[in-house]
Enzyme design. Structure first.
Site, PDB file in Angstrom:
ATOM      1  N   CYS A 185       0.732  -1.273   0.098  1.00  0.00           N
ATOM      2  CA  CYS A 185      -0.119  -0.009   0.029  1.00  0.00           C
ATOM      3  C   CYS A 185       0.798   1.177  -0.007  1.00  0.00           C
ATOM      4  O   CYS A 185       0.408   2.316  -0.347  1.00  0.00           O
ATOM      5  CB  CYS A 185      -1.011   0.004   1.233  1.00  0.00           C
ATOM      6  SG  CYS A 185      -1.934  -1.493   1.519  1.00  0.00           S
ATOM      7  N   HIS A 314      -3.281   7.419   6.451  1.00  0.00           N
ATOM      8  CA  HIS A 314      -3.566   6.178   5.551  1.00  0.00           C
ATOM      9  C   HIS A 314      -4.862   5.733   6.072  1.00  0.00           C
ATOM     10  O   HIS A 314      -5.637   5.167   5.039  1.00  0.00           O
ATOM     11  CB  HIS A 314      -2.441   5.296   5.722  1.00  0.00           C
ATOM     12  CG  HIS A 314      -2.430   4.040   5.311  1.00  0.00           C
ATOM     13  ND1 HIS A 314      -2.176   3.965   3.827  1.00  0.00           N
ATOM     14  CD2 HIS A 314      -2.501   2.581   5.520  1.00  0.00           C
ATOM     15  CE1 HIS A 314      -2.294   2.707   3.365  1.00  0.00           C
ATOM     16  NE2 HIS A 314      -2.447   2.019   4.507  1.00  0.00           N
ATOM     17  N   LYS A 343     -10.479   7.468   2.424  1.00  0.00           N
ATOM     18  CA  LYS A 343     -10.840   5.947   1.938  1.00  0.00           C
ATOM     19  C   LYS A 343     -12.321   5.637   1.926  1.00  0.00           C
ATOM     20  O   LYS A 343     -12.898   4.765   1.510  1.00  0.00           O
ATOM     21  CB  LYS A 343      -9.900   5.019   2.676  1.00  0.00           C
ATOM     22  CG  LYS A 343      -8.482   4.944   2.313  1.00  0.00           C
ATOM     23  CD  LYS A 343      -7.687   3.758   3.117  1.00  0.00           C
ATOM     24  CE  LYS A 343      -6.107   3.875   2.378  1.00  0.00           C
ATOM     25  NZ  LYS A 343      -5.616   5.006   2.358  1.00  0.00           N
ATOM     26  N   HIS A 348      -9.857   1.404  -0.105  1.00  0.00           N
ATOM     27  CA  HIS A 348      -8.447   1.303  -0.159  1.00  0.00           C
ATOM     28  C   HIS A 348      -7.875   0.951  -1.438  1.00  0.00           C
ATOM     29  O   HIS A 348      -8.210  -0.146  -1.746  1.00  0.00           O
ATOM     30  CB  HIS A 348      -8.065   0.695   0.891  1.00  0.00           C
ATOM     31  CG  HIS A 348      -6.629   0.417   1.300  1.00  0.00           C
ATOM     32  ND1 HIS A 348      -5.679   1.070   0.496  1.00  0.00           N
ATOM     33  CD2 HIS A 348      -6.001  -0.462   2.056  1.00  0.00           C
ATOM     34  CE1 HIS A 348      -4.368   0.791   0.989  1.00  0.00           C
ATOM     35  NE2 HIS A 348      -4.367   0.020   2.065  1.00  0.00           N
ATOM     36  N   PHE A 404       1.215   3.604   4.438  1.00  0.00           N
ATOM     37  CA  PHE A 404       1.936   2.379   4.966  1.00  0.00           C
ATOM     38  C   PHE A 404       1.399   1.003   4.348  1.00  0.00           C
ATOM     39  O   PHE A 404       0.210   0.644   4.331  1.00  0.00           O
ATOM     40  CB  PHE A 404       1.489   2.397   6.564  1.00  0.00           C
ATOM     41  CG  PHE A 404       1.594   3.859   6.938  1.00  0.00           C
ATOM     42  CD1 PHE A 404       2.849   4.483   6.713  1.00  0.00           C
ATOM     43  CD2 PHE A 404       0.664   4.199   8.141  1.00  0.00           C
ATOM     44  CE1 PHE A 404       3.005   5.812   7.413  1.00  0.00           C
ATOM     45  CE2 PHE A 404       0.917   5.563   8.629  1.00  0.00           C
ATOM     46  CZ  PHE A 404       1.968   6.503   8.383  1.00  0.00           C
ATOM     47  N   PHE A 406       2.458  -3.305   3.774  1.00  0.00           N
ATOM     48  CA  PHE A 406       2.707  -4.587   4.495  1.00  0.00           C
ATOM     49  C   PHE A 406       4.276  -4.571   4.891  1.00  0.00           C
ATOM     50  O   PHE A 406       4.991  -4.039   4.188  1.00  0.00           O
ATOM     51  CB  PHE A 406       2.449  -5.788   3.891  1.00  0.00           C
ATOM     52  CG  PHE A 406       0.782  -6.218   3.743  1.00  0.00           C
ATOM     53  CD1 PHE A 406       0.006  -5.298   4.562  1.00  0.00           C
ATOM     54  CD2 PHE A 406       0.286  -7.139   3.031  1.00  0.00           C
ATOM     55  CE1 PHE A 406      -1.558  -5.798   4.630  1.00  0.00           C
ATOM     56  CE2 PHE A 406      -1.139  -7.622   3.260  1.00  0.00           C
ATOM     57  CZ  PHE A 406      -2.000  -7.144   3.809  1.00  0.00           C
TER      58      PHE A 406
END
Length: 418
Positions: A185, A314, A343, A348, A404, A406
Site C-alpha cells: 500500500c 493512511h 478511503k 483502499h 503504510f 505490509f
C-alpha cells in the site's frame, strides 16, 4: 534498478539516525491526474470530495466464487473498454485503467511535451502497484494446457509486476530509467521518493510517476482471509470500525527540477521512508515506523510539524492500523492540524493509494477544501484531536500524505502550494 535510501535504525526508546537528514530542493509537479470510483480526472475527484459523495458500492464483481458480501470502490466501465488493437498484447483490467487514467487532464500530452523538451532518454518512469495485472494470471491458471498457459494468455505481456512500468513507458515514449515499485500500500507514494533520487543523481530531467491497482480475486479474497474486509462501507477512525473497503484507481504525476515551459501545480518538498519490519501485515504497536517516516519527510522539507496544514492519513479503517497511526500523529503534531482519511470516498486502492491520496493532498492545497472522514460518526477515543470528520474550507501552504504497506513499509510525502 534499485536506489537505496539512507539507512535508519530503531530502538524501542526512540528513533535514531546514523546521519542527519538533509533538506532537498523542491521538485515541480507540472502535471497531475487521478481516476477512481469517484470518476475520471481531477474535477470528478474535487467535486465528490467537496460534496462528500462516496464512490463505494455493493460488490458486484464475481471472480469465480460469487461476489463477496462487501463494499468496493469500482471504476465503472472497465469491462467494456478494451485497449486499442495495437496494444492487445497488454490487455488486462489494470492496463485498461492505466490507459484511461493517462488520458485525463491532458496528462498524456504533458508527458509527450516533457519527452520532447528533455529528450526521451532523460525522462524516467517510476510506477507503483500491488498486484499489477495478476487478474489475467488468475484467469490463465484454471486453463493450463500440459502445465502451460493457453496460447492466448501466453501472448500477453502482463504476467509480471513490472508490466505496468513497461506499459506506461511504451505509452509515453519515455526511454529513461524505468522501474515498478511493489511495496503493497505504500507503492505509489514511494515512487515520489525514487523520482527525487533519480533527479538529484542527474539520471533524469523529468520523471513520470504514478500507480495503478485494480480489483481481482487475490485482492478481495486475500484481504477477506485476513479478516480485514468490512461488510459495510468502511469507517476510518470510527469507534465501531471493523475493516476496510477495497477499491481500484490509477493516477499519474510529472516531476521536474525546473518547470521549463510548464507551470508548477504544486511542489514536492519532502519525503520520508522507513521499514519497521515488525510484522507481515500489522504495524508496529507504537507506530515507530510511521513516526520515523513523518519525521524524515519534515526534515527533508525543512519544516516543523506545525507548518503542515492538512494531513491525508493512511486510515484504512482496520482496528490496528488506525489506532497506531492516530497515536503517531498525536505524538508529533499540534491539535490544530486537520487530518483525515479519504478511503470512505474511494476505498483502499492499495498500490494506487499513494498517488491518489497525493492528488487529494494537492487538491487541498489548490482548492482550499480540506476533506473530512466520510462514513464515520463517532471517533475512537484513542484518536487525537487532529483527526477530523467534517470538511473545512481553509487555505494551507503545506500538505502531507501517509502511506503504510505490509511488512511495515512506510512512506510520507510533503507537498507545498505553488
Amino acid at each position: 534498478m534499485a536506489i537505496l535510501a539512507r539507512p535508519s535504525v530503531f530502538r524501542l526508546t526512540g528513533l535514531h539516525h546514523h546521519d542527519p537528514i538533509p533538506r532537498i530542493a523542491p521538485l515541480a509537479i507540472t502535471a497531475l491526474t487521478a481516476t477512481t470510483a469517484l470518476g475520471e480526472g481531477l474535477a470528478a475527484q474535487r467535486d465528490a470530495l467537496c460534496a462528500r459523495r462516496s464512490g463505494l458500492r455493493r460488490n458486484d464483481l464475481d471472480f469465480g466464487h460469487g461476489p463477496l458480501d462487501c463494499w468496493i470502490g469500482r471504476v465503472a466501465g472497465l469491462e467494456e473498454s478494451p485497449l486499442p488493437g495495437a496494444l492487445a498484447a497488454w490487455e488486462s483490467r489494470n492496463h485498461r485503467l492505466a490507459w484511461r487514467a493517462l488520458h485525463q487532464d491532458g496528462f498524456a500530452e504533458a508527458a509527450a511535451a516533457a519527452v520532447a523538451r528533455h529528450g526521451a532518454r532523460r525522462v524516467a518512469v517510476v510506477m507503483g502497484t500491488s498486484t499489477s495485472s495478476i487478474g489475467e494470471t488468475e484467469l490463465a491458471y484454471p486453463r493450463l494446457e500440459d502445465g502451460h498457459f493457453p496460447a492466448a494468455q501466453r501472448a500477453l505481456r502482463v504476467h509480471s509486476l513490472h508490466a505496468l512500468g513497461e506499459f506506461v513507458q511504451q505509452l509515453t515514449g519515455a526511454r529513461g530509467p524505468c522501474m515498478t515499485v511493489a511495496t503493497a500500500c505504500s507503492s505509489s507514494a514511494k515512487v515520489f521518493a525514487h523520482a527525487a533520487r533519480l533527479l538529484q543523481a542527474g539520471l533524469a530531467d523529468a520523471v513520470i510517476v504514478g500507480g495503478v491497482d485494480t480489483l481481482c480475486g487475490s485482492v478481495i479474497y486475500g484481504f477477506n482471509a485476513l479478516q480485514l474486509v468490512s461488510r459495510q462501507p468502511c469507517r476510518p477512525f470510527d469507534a465501531a470500525r471493523d475493516g476496510l473497503s477495497l477499491g481500484e484507481a490509477g493516477g499519474f504525476a510529472l516531476l521536474e527540477r525546473e518547470p521549463e515551459g510548464a507551470r508548477a501545480l504544486a511542489w514536492l518538498c519532502g519525503y520520508g521512508e522507513s521499514s519497521d519490519a515488525h510484522h507481515m501485515s500489522a504495524p508496529h504497536p507504537e507506530g515507530l515506523g510511521a513516526r520515523l517516516a513523518i519525521r524524515d519527510a519534515l526534515a527533508r522539507a525543512g519544516l516543523s510539524a506545525d507548518r503542515i496544514g492538512y494531513l491525508n492519513l493512511h486510515g484504512t479503517a482496520t482496528p490496528a492500523n488506525d489506532r497506531v497511526e492516530a497515536r503517531a500523529v498525536a505524538a508529533l503534531f499540534p491539535d490544530s492540524l486537520h487530518a483525515s482519511s479519504t478511503k470512505g470516498w474511494t476505498g483502499h486502492t492499495l498500490g494506487a493509494a499513494g498517488i491518489v491520496e497525493s492528488v487529494f493532498a494537492v487538491l487541498a492545497l489548490r482548492e482550499g477544501e480540506l476533506p473530512g472522514t466520510l462514513n464515520s460518526t463517532e471517533l475512537d477515543p484513542a484518536c487525537g484531536p487532529q483527526v477530523r470528520l467534517d470538511n473545512v474550507r481553509r487555505q494551507v501552504d503545506y500538505a502531507m500524505n501517509n502511506a503504510f504497506g505490509f511488512g511495515g513499509n512506510n512512506c510520507t510525502l510533503v507537498f507545498a502550494r505553488a
